[in-house]
Motif scaffolding. Structure first.
Motif, PDB file in Angstrom:
ATOM      1  N   THR A  17       0.830  -1.200   0.000  1.00  0.00           N
ATOM      2  CA  THR A  17       0.000   0.000   0.000  1.00  0.00           C
ATOM      3  C   THR A  17       0.867   1.254   0.000  1.00  0.00           C
ATOM      4  N   THR A  18       0.503   2.216  -0.831  1.00  0.00           N
ATOM      5  CA  THR A  18       1.204   3.492  -0.860  1.00  0.00           C
ATOM      6  C   THR A  18       0.700   4.381   0.268  1.00  0.00           C
ATOM      7  N   ILE A  19       1.616   4.883   1.077  1.00  0.00           N
ATOM      8  CA  ILE A  19       1.282   5.784   2.174  1.00  0.00           C
ATOM      9  C   ILE A  19       1.909   7.147   1.862  1.00  0.00           C
ATOM     10  N   ALA A  20       1.057   8.168   1.805  1.00  0.00           N
ATOM     11  CA  ALA A  20       1.513   9.517   1.458  1.00  0.00           C
ATOM     12  C   ALA A  20       1.736  10.342   2.720  1.00  0.00           C
ATOM     13  N   PHE A  21       2.727  11.220   2.669  1.00  0.00           N
ATOM     14  CA  PHE A  21       2.982  12.083   3.821  1.00  0.00           C
ATOM     15  C   PHE A  21       3.583  13.401   3.373  1.00  0.00           C
ATOM     16  N   ASP A  22       3.310  14.431   4.166  1.00  0.00           N
ATOM     17  CA  ASP A  22       3.983  15.707   4.015  1.00  0.00           C
ATOM     18  C   ASP A  22       5.236  15.682   4.873  1.00  0.00           C
ATOM     19  N   ARG A  23       6.365  16.046   4.279  1.00  0.00           N
ATOM     20  CA  ARG A  23       7.607  16.197   5.031  1.00  0.00           C
ATOM     21  C   ARG A  23       7.931  17.693   5.094  1.00  0.00           C
ATOM     22  N   LEU A  24       8.225  18.174   6.289  1.00  0.00           N
ATOM     23  CA  LEU A  24       8.590  19.580   6.430  1.00  0.00           C
ATOM     24  C   LEU A  24       9.485  19.773   7.645  1.00  0.00           C
ATOM     25  N   GLY A  25      10.292  20.825   7.609  1.00  0.00           N
ATOM     26  CA  GLY A  25      11.168  21.152   8.716  1.00  0.00           C
ATOM     27  C   GLY A  25      12.484  20.418   8.669  1.00  0.00           C
ATOM     28  N   SER A  26      13.257  20.564   9.743  1.00  0.00           N
ATOM     29  CA  SER A  26      14.542  19.882   9.880  1.00  0.00           C
ATOM     30  C   SER A  26      14.816  19.637  11.350  1.00  0.00           C
ATOM     31  N   GLY A  27      15.576  18.599  11.620  1.00  0.00           N
ATOM     32  CA  GLY A  27      15.863  18.221  13.000  1.00  0.00           C
ATOM     33  C   GLY A  27      15.416  16.801  13.260  1.00  0.00           C
ATOM     34  N   PRO A  28      15.311  16.388  14.531  1.00  0.00           N
ATOM     35  CA  PRO A  28      14.850  15.041  14.863  1.00  0.00           C
ATOM     36  C   PRO A  28      13.484  14.761  14.245  1.00  0.00           C
ATOM     37  N   ALA A  29      13.241  13.518  13.874  1.00  0.00           N
ATOM     38  CA  ALA A  29      12.004  13.149  13.188  1.00  0.00           C
ATOM     39  C   ALA A  29      10.833  13.001  14.161  1.00  0.00           C
ATOM     40  N   VAL A  30       9.686  13.555  13.767  1.00  0.00           N
ATOM     41  CA  VAL A  30       8.433  13.404  14.495  1.00  0.00           C
ATOM     42  C   VAL A  30       7.363  12.985  13.499  1.00  0.00           C
ATOM     43  N   ILE A  31       6.655  11.905  13.794  1.00  0.00           N
ATOM     44  CA  ILE A  31       5.567  11.413  12.944  1.00  0.00           C
ATOM     45  C   ILE A  31       4.238  11.728  13.623  1.00  0.00           C
ATOM     46  N   LEU A  32       3.288  12.257  12.848  1.00  0.00           N
ATOM     47  CA  LEU A  32       1.981  12.643  13.367  1.00  0.00           C
ATOM     48  C   LEU A  32       0.918  11.659  12.886  1.00  0.00           C
ATOM     49  N   VAL A  33       0.096  11.170  13.826  1.00  0.00           N
ATOM     50  CA  VAL A  33      -0.940  10.180  13.537  1.00  0.00           C
ATOM     51  C   VAL A  33      -2.309  10.800  13.804  1.00  0.00           C
ATOM     52  N   THR A  34      -3.169  10.834  12.799  1.00  0.00           N
ATOM     53  CA  THR A  34      -4.488  11.444  12.951  1.00  0.00           C
ATOM     54  C   THR A  34      -5.478  10.495  13.607  1.00  0.00           C
ATOM     55  N   GLY A  35      -6.563  11.076  14.080  1.00  0.00           N
ATOM     56  CA  GLY A  35      -7.641  10.309  14.680  1.00  0.00           C
ATOM     57  C   GLY A  35      -8.701   9.901  13.670  1.00  0.00           C
ATOM     58  N   GLY A  36      -9.918   9.654  14.153  1.00  0.00           N
ATOM     59  CA  GLY A  36     -10.997   9.174  13.314  1.00  0.00           C
ATOM     60  C   GLY A  36     -11.713  10.282  12.565  1.00  0.00           C
ATOM     61  N   SER A  37     -12.188   9.956  11.369  1.00  0.00           N
ATOM     62  CA  SER A  37     -13.005  10.844  10.542  1.00  0.00           C
ATOM     63  C   SER A  37     -12.274  12.108  10.110  1.00  0.00           C
ATOM     64  N   VAL A  38     -10.934  12.057  10.059  1.00  0.00           N
ATOM     65  CA  VAL A  38     -10.130  13.184   9.578  1.00  0.00           C
ATOM     66  C   VAL A  38      -8.965  12.645   8.753  1.00  0.00           C
ATOM     67  N   ASP A  39      -8.327  13.545   7.974  1.00  0.00           N
ATOM     68  CA  ASP A  39      -7.117  13.175   7.260  1.00  0.00           C
ATOM     69  C   ASP A  39      -5.947  14.002   7.791  1.00  0.00           C
ATOM     70  N   ARG A  40      -4.827  13.989   7.094  1.00  0.00           N
ATOM     71  CA  ARG A  40      -3.618  14.613   7.626  1.00  0.00           C
ATOM     72  C   ARG A  40      -3.762  16.126   7.777  1.00  0.00           C
ATOM     73  N   GLN A  41      -4.731  16.730   7.098  1.00  0.00           N
ATOM     74  CA  GLN A  41      -4.919  18.173   7.230  1.00  0.00           C
ATOM     75  C   GLN A  41      -5.281  18.572   8.661  1.00  0.00           C
ATOM     76  N   ALA A  51       7.727  22.226  12.758  1.00  0.00           N
ATOM     77  CA  ALA A  51       8.749  22.191  11.711  1.00  0.00           C
ATOM     78  C   ALA A  51       9.922  23.124  11.972  1.00  0.00           C
ATOM     79  N   SER A  52       9.759  24.062  12.904  1.00  0.00           N
ATOM     80  CA  SER A  52      10.887  24.944  13.221  1.00  0.00           C
ATOM     81  C   SER A  52      11.973  24.228  14.020  1.00  0.00           C
ATOM     82  N   ASP A  53      11.624  23.071  14.610  1.00  0.00           N
ATOM     83  CA  ASP A  53      12.583  22.345  15.447  1.00  0.00           C
ATOM     84  C   ASP A  53      12.768  20.886  15.054  1.00  0.00           C
ATOM     85  N   PHE A  54      11.859  20.364  14.230  1.00  0.00           N
ATOM     86  CA  PHE A  54      11.877  18.938  13.913  1.00  0.00           C
ATOM     87  C   PHE A  54      11.621  18.719  12.420  1.00  0.00           C
TER      88      PHE A  54
END
Length: 266
Positions: A17-41, A51-54
């Motif tokens: 399965t293809t998983i799409a993501f927005d990458r932004l910022g620089s520094g240590p990596a942080v992954i964001l996981v959304t809840g129900g009935s919403v998308d990454r927006q 993104a100013s720190d990660f």
């Protein structure tokens, strides 16, 4: 373009399965996981601040946005999706999950040892009181409505029977400009229902998650959210709890992001 401008990228999960993501910022990596009935927006505001720190990876869970939705669904596939994003992040990352996405993040932290370095959870909607939990046949109800093409009814069911929104709000929802978007995500409602299970706080699972973890809740949210946050944090070997005063379940990015920055940078 600067480092805080999102770039849409893709990674392939274990099942293809293809998983799409927005990458932004620089520094240590942080992954964001959304809840129900919403998308990454729904996490875009938080991503922009962090993104100013990660280096932020704000991904669309399967079935949402440009991500794929290989069937049959299984919770294990969603954990594999997170693992694929961790690989894109360099092999390890901090993880933040919101609402039912927090439940998924907790599960991923348990099942991906060494891959998740710190874990932050915003109001995982488990409920201590069995009598206050959503209907036990939630998955079956969704799947019946979806099979009959009643996507709007499934979305209404989620609002009324699971979230517990006021009847007048639910009654007016279909006339709102955001309704079409909500209805378009209705097929993912049984995914989150499976992740939540019977809605009992997963205290034994929490005991197995030994990485530093913070459980956050809003002071203006449903009262059970704070009780649940405290119970889960207590069960975590390296857990802590924090209340963001004045915040409801729909937390403001400029309220949650500084707390995440402090925790992940600490």
């Amino acid at each position: 373009m600067n480092e805080t401008t999102p770039t849409l990228e893709q990674v392939t999960s274990k099942d293809g399965t293809t998983i799409a993501f927005d990458r932004l910022g620089s520094g240590p990596a942080v992954i964001l996981v959304t809840g129900g009935s919403v998308d990454r927006q729904s996490n875009a505001g938080v991503a922009a601040i962090l993104a100013s720190d990660f280096t932020v990876f704000n991904y669309d869970r399967r079935g949402r946005g440009p991500s794929g939705d290989t069937q049959p669904y299984a919770i294990e596939r969603e954990v594999e999706d997170i693992d694929a994003v961790v690989t894109a992040a360099g092999g390890s990352a901090h993880l933040y999950g919101s609402s039912s996405g927090a439940a998924l993040a907790l599960l991923a932290a348990e099942q991906l040892p060494g891959r998740i370095t710190k874990l932050a959870l915003w109001e995982p909607p488990y409920i201590i009181d069995p009598a206050a939990r959503p209907p036990a046949d939630q998955v079956e109800q969704y799947e019946k409505m979806l099979a009959e093409g009643r996507r709007g009814d499934a979305a209404e069911y989620f609002m009324a029977k699971v979230v517990g929104m006021p009847a007048e709000f639910v009654a007016s929802a279909r006339s709102q400009p955001w309704w079409a978007w909500t209805e378009s995500l209705a097929h993912t409602l049984p995914y989150d229902a499976r992740i939540m299970g019977d809605y009992a706080p997963p205290l034994e699972r929490a005991k197995a998650v030994t990485i530093p973890t913070i459980v956050l809740a809003g002071g203006a949210s449903f009262p059970f959210m704070i009780e649940t946050a405290e119970a889960i944090a207590k069960a975590l070997p390296a857990g802590q709890v924090r209340t963001l005063e004045g915040q409801s379940h729909d937390v403001a990015p400029d309220a949650i992001a500084p707390a995440l920055r402090e925790f992940f940078a600490g």
